[in-house]
Design a protein around this motif. Structure first.
Motif, PDB file in Angstrom:
ATOM      1  N   VAL A 198      -7.165   0.438  -8.265  1.00 54.25           N
ATOM      2  CA  VAL A 198      -8.440   0.261  -7.559  1.00 54.25           C
ATOM      3  C   VAL A 198      -8.482  -1.108  -6.877  1.00 54.25           C
TER       4      VAL A 198
ATOM      5  N   HIS B   2      -6.307  -1.227  -3.834  1.00 46.97           N
ATOM      6  CA  HIS B   2      -6.933  -0.500  -2.731  1.00 46.97           C
ATOM      7  C   HIS B   2      -8.049  -1.333  -2.119  1.00 46.97           C
TER       8      HIS B   2
ATOM      9  N   LYS C  31      -6.710  -4.157  -0.063  1.00 45.53           N
ATOM     10  CA  LYS C  31      -6.035  -3.791   1.175  1.00 45.53           C
ATOM     11  C   LYS C  31      -7.010  -3.533   2.311  1.00 45.53           C
ATOM     12  N   THR C  32      -8.206  -3.073   1.974  1.00 48.71           N
ATOM     13  CA  THR C  32      -9.171  -2.778   3.032  1.00 48.71           C
ATOM     14  C   THR C  32      -9.573  -4.042   3.814  1.00 48.71           C
TER      15      THR C  32
ATOM     16  N   THR D 120       0.079  -8.911   1.241  1.00 43.89           N
ATOM     17  CA  THR D 120       0.313  -7.463   1.198  1.00 43.89           C
ATOM     18  C   THR D 120       1.511  -7.141   0.320  1.00 43.89           C
TER      19      THR D 120
ATOM     20  N   ASN E 195       1.585  -4.838  -2.973  1.00 43.78           N
ATOM     21  CA  ASN E 195       2.472  -3.670  -3.064  1.00 43.78           C
ATOM     22  C   ASN E 195       3.413  -3.757  -4.257  1.00 43.78           C
TER      23      ASN E 195
ATOM     24  N   ASP F 189       3.685  -1.164  -7.179  1.00 48.92           N
ATOM     25  CA  ASP F 189       4.971  -0.494  -7.454  1.00 48.92           C
ATOM     26  C   ASP F 189       5.335  -0.576  -8.927  1.00 48.92           C
TER      27      ASP F 189
ATOM     28  N   ARG G 217       3.349   1.840 -10.861  1.00 51.23           N
ATOM     29  CA  ARG G 217       3.808   3.221 -10.650  1.00 51.23           C
ATOM     30  C   ARG G 217       5.136   3.490 -11.339  1.00 51.23           C
TER      31      ARG G 217
ATOM     32  N   LYS H  70       4.670   7.306 -12.160  1.00 47.28           N
ATOM     33  CA  LYS H  70       3.890   8.002 -11.138  1.00 47.28           C
ATOM     34  C   LYS H  70       4.400   7.759  -9.727  1.00 47.28           C
ATOM     35  N   LEU H  71       5.600   7.226  -9.636  1.00 49.02           N
ATOM     36  CA  LEU H  71       6.147   6.945  -8.321  1.00 49.02           C
ATOM     37  C   LEU H  71       6.452   8.254  -7.597  1.00 49.02           C
ATOM     38  N   GLN H  72       5.893   8.403  -6.393  1.00 53.77           N
ATOM     39  CA  GLN H  72       6.151   9.637  -5.642  1.00 53.77           C
ATOM     40  C   GLN H  72       7.132   9.355  -4.526  1.00 53.77           C
TER      41      GLN H  72
ATOM     42  N   ASN I 134       9.048  10.483  -0.950  1.00 50.94           N
ATOM     43  CA  ASN I 134       8.932  11.302   0.253  1.00 50.94           C
ATOM     44  C   ASN I 134      10.338  11.485   0.826  1.00 50.94           C
TER      45      ASN I 134
ATOM     46  N   ASP J 119      11.658   5.029   3.292  1.00 56.66           N
ATOM     47  CA  ASP J 119      10.865   3.806   3.123  1.00 56.66           C
ATOM     48  C   ASP J 119      11.308   3.017   1.899  1.00 56.66           C
ATOM     49  N   ARG J 120      11.602   3.751   0.825  1.00 55.12           N
ATOM     50  CA  ARG J 120      11.994   3.081  -0.420  1.00 55.12           C
ATOM     51  C   ARG J 120      13.381   2.463  -0.295  1.00 55.12           C
TER      52      ARG J 120
ATOM     53  N   GLN K  77      12.880  -0.586   1.571  1.00 60.49           N
ATOM     54  CA  GLN K  77      12.243  -1.601   0.723  1.00 60.49           C
ATOM     55  C   GLN K  77      13.283  -2.346  -0.125  1.00 60.49           C
TER      56      GLN K  77
ATOM     57  N   ARG L  32      -9.357   8.141   1.523  1.00 63.27           N
ATOM     58  CA  ARG L  32     -10.283   7.888   0.421  1.00 63.27           C
ATOM     59  C   ARG L  32     -11.652   7.486   0.973  1.00 63.27           C
TER      60      ARG L  32
ATOM     61  N   ALA M 294      -4.456   3.395   1.882  1.00 57.05           N
ATOM     62  CA  ALA M 294      -3.915   2.146   1.351  1.00 57.05           C
ATOM     63  C   ALA M 294      -2.747   2.439   0.411  1.00 57.05           C
TER      64      ALA M 294
ATOM     65  N   ASP N  79       1.876   6.432  -1.409  1.00 56.50           N
ATOM     66  CA  ASP N  79       2.258   7.617  -2.175  1.00 56.50           C
ATOM     67  C   ASP N  79       1.464   8.854  -1.774  1.00 56.50           C
TER      68      ASP N  79
END
Lengths: 442, 119
Positions: free
Chosen positions: A227, A230, A233-234, A272, A276, A280, A283, A288-290, A292, A333-334, A337, B55, B84, B87
């Motif tokens: 949270v 997030h 980051k906004t 940033t 991140n 990471d 995660r 919970k690392l997803q 792509n 992307d990973r 990274q 979100r 943000a 994932d």
């Protein structure tokens, strides 16, 4: 003394004689008195003594001192009770599972798993274990099958049992995700040992600790970091937007302003990156690392990343040796990274050098990205720690090399998640070579 | 030349404001909404592209994207999802979004993606 005063008072002597007269034989077991007054327990047989004419002329009693036997029995019983009390008062759940059909360790892992789920049942446990699963006592839970708690559909449990097999049936501090009587999820930390008989596994012993509360705290921490990241980051996004807008609108006319705006932008980029990285780690740690996955050309990616890093690096020239097509399916992307991390480190830890070399190689089953620097290197004493969380180069002035110390940890863990690996060679004072390998097919 | 119309839904007014400025500087007509549910009421005067925050309070971007992509009249409007959390890229793709931007995004990246889908 066969009969004590008390025996006589209780008329036990008469009773015994009566029995002998009646049945010809009598047995008893009671306390007798020694000459010195101490007691001994004895079992005895009384028989009639008969003369030639067949008339009863007296009685004979054969006594066997069983004081020691009784004492041993009492000690065993007490020991047994102590042991039971010890088990039941343990804060750990203790159990024994039996296999109705012995299990051959020669079977494949899958066959063994099937067999365990089919034939294993809870044969014995302490009260603590029963309570861990929401039962009143051990009687209610004994006889339960494996699948009632260690749900087979949960991949975490299959991994747990696979590790038990792989560990040669001696597994320590392994986590399982189970359900209690009310079907609520509970996490346990387990120690378990398989017992062999004639080369077959017939049972397993173990103990376990409820770590559900710790899990909940970790989950809350992860959610909190999620949270916060997030929410951070906004505003960063809008800051970045305004900086870039100002630079675009006024930067061309005012180079000095533009220079300062770029500095702010660089700081936003750093912030940033920190956010991140902490996301990471959360995660990676929580699984919970997803990913792509998509097909891409590794050499193109390497050139793009090198261009990107080169554009913000004045001190070093990054030389690239990456020719031809190197197609693979992975999380682009990973992979990028990891490469950015390796390049940043190579530059950061070689302040006296002016170049870094990146090479890609193709083997039979894998691609390799090799990053070589000519920097301070990693002393032997630290080489086994560099992939640890929060590891930082042990240098006199740590301000020279700032950071959270998460870059290599993340890179190493990511490489594993991408079905690849990250290894290195380093000589202190000469430099380091990091080798990221990725499979050609995932 | 008629300006291309961009519709942005994000429950954060600061983001809306700066993205609007940036895209207007680039010659787009920009409409914004703080309420994602407004997109479910779109009947006519469709935008040329939609930027959608995943979100949002009240409704999430994936639900909106799925709705718009399943509705005949809005099926062909490109949707770029903004999050943000990188994932969420996979779930954005599943809901039918055409592209993805991760906060904090580069201005150039935003502009080039919007251009790409409106040309």
């Amino acid at each position: 003394m066969i009969f004590s005063k008390i025996d006589k008072k209780d008329k036990i002597n008469l009773e015994e004689l009566n029995n002998v007269n009646k049945f010809g034989k009598a047995r008893d077991e009671r306390w007798h008195v020694k000459k010195d007054g101490s007691l001994f327990r004895a079992s005895g047989v009384i028989t009639n003594l008969v003369d030639k004419t067949g008339k009863v002329s007296g009685h004979m009693k054969i006594l066997k001192d069983i004081t020691r036997e009784i004492e041993t029995e009492r000690k065993i019983r007490e020991g047994d009770e102590r042991y039971k009390s010890f088990l039941n008062n343990s804060s750990e759940g203790i159990w024994r599972f039996e296999l109705e059909v012995p299990l051959s360790p020669k079977l494949t892992e899958d066959e063994q798993l099937d067999s365990m789920y089919k034939y294993a049942y809870l044969a014995e446990c302490n009260e603590t274990l029963a309570k861990m699963y929401g039962f009143k006592n051990s009687k209610e839970i004994v006889g339960a099958r494996l699948n009632e708690f260690l749900i087979k559909e949960d991949p975490k449990n299959i991994e747990y049992l696979r590790n038990f097999i792989k560990s040669d049936y001696r597994l320590m501090n392994a986590e399982s995700k189970e359900v209690d009587r009310a079907k609520k999820i509970r996490y346990f930390s387990n120690n378990l040992i398989g017992v062999f008989e004639n080369g077959m596994i017939t049972r397993a012993w173990g103990s376990q600790r409820d770590i559900t509360d710790q899990y909940e705290i970790i989950r809350q921490k992860d959610e909190f970091i999620g949270v916060i990241s997030h929410e951070l980051k906004t505003p960063l996004t809008s800051m970045k937007g305004y900086i870039q807008m100002l630079s675009k609108r006024f930067g061309e006319k005012d180079p000095e302003l533009n220079k300062y705006l770029l500095k702010v932008d660089t700081q936003i980029l750093k912030l940033t990156k920190l956010i991140n990285e902490s996301l990471d780690v959360t995660r990676i740690d929580s699984g919970k690392l997803q990913l792509n996955n998509a097909s891409f050309n590794l050499n193109t990616l390497v050139k793009e990343i090198v261009d990107e890093v080169q554009s913000i690096t004045e001190s070093h020239t990054i030389k690239v040796k990456a020719k031809g097509k190197a197609l693979l399916v992975n999380d682009k992307d990973r992979v990028g990274q990891i490469l950015i991390n390796l390049l940043s480190n190579a530059i950061k830890y070689s302040p006296e050098a002016n170049k870094v070399i990146v090479t890609t190689r193709s083997n039979k089953n894998s691609y390799h990205i090799i990053v070589k620097d000519f920097g301070i290197g990693i002393p032997k004493s630290q080489q086994d720690k560099i992939f640890d969380r929060f590891f930082r180069a042990d240098v006199l002035n740590s301000n020279t090399f700032p950071g959270l110390g998460l870059g290599l940890y993340i890179s190493y863990e990511l490489a594993k998640r991408l079905s690849g690996s990250l290894v290195f060679k380093s000589i202190k004072g000469k430099g380091s070579i990091f080798n990221l390998s990725l499979p050609k097919t995932v | 030349m008629i300006k291309k119309k961009v519709l942005i839904a994000d429950d954060n007014p600061e983001i809306l404001e700066i993205v609007k400025i940036i895209l207007e500087d680039e010659g787009f007509e920009v409409e914004v909404t703080l309420n994602g549910k407004d997109l479910l009421k779109l009947k006519e005067d469709f935008p040329d592209i939609i930027l959608l925050d995943i979100r949002m309070s009240g409704i999430d971007g994936n639900t909106i994207a799925k709705f718009l992509k399943n509705q005949e009249s809005s099926r062909n409007i490109p949707i770029i999802m903004i999050s943000a959390n990188r994932d969420t890229q996979a779930t954005a793709a599943e809901s039918g979004a055409d592209d993805f931007l991760c906060k904090p995004f580069e201005l150039e990246e935003l502009i080039s993606k919007v251009r790409k889908y409106t040309n």
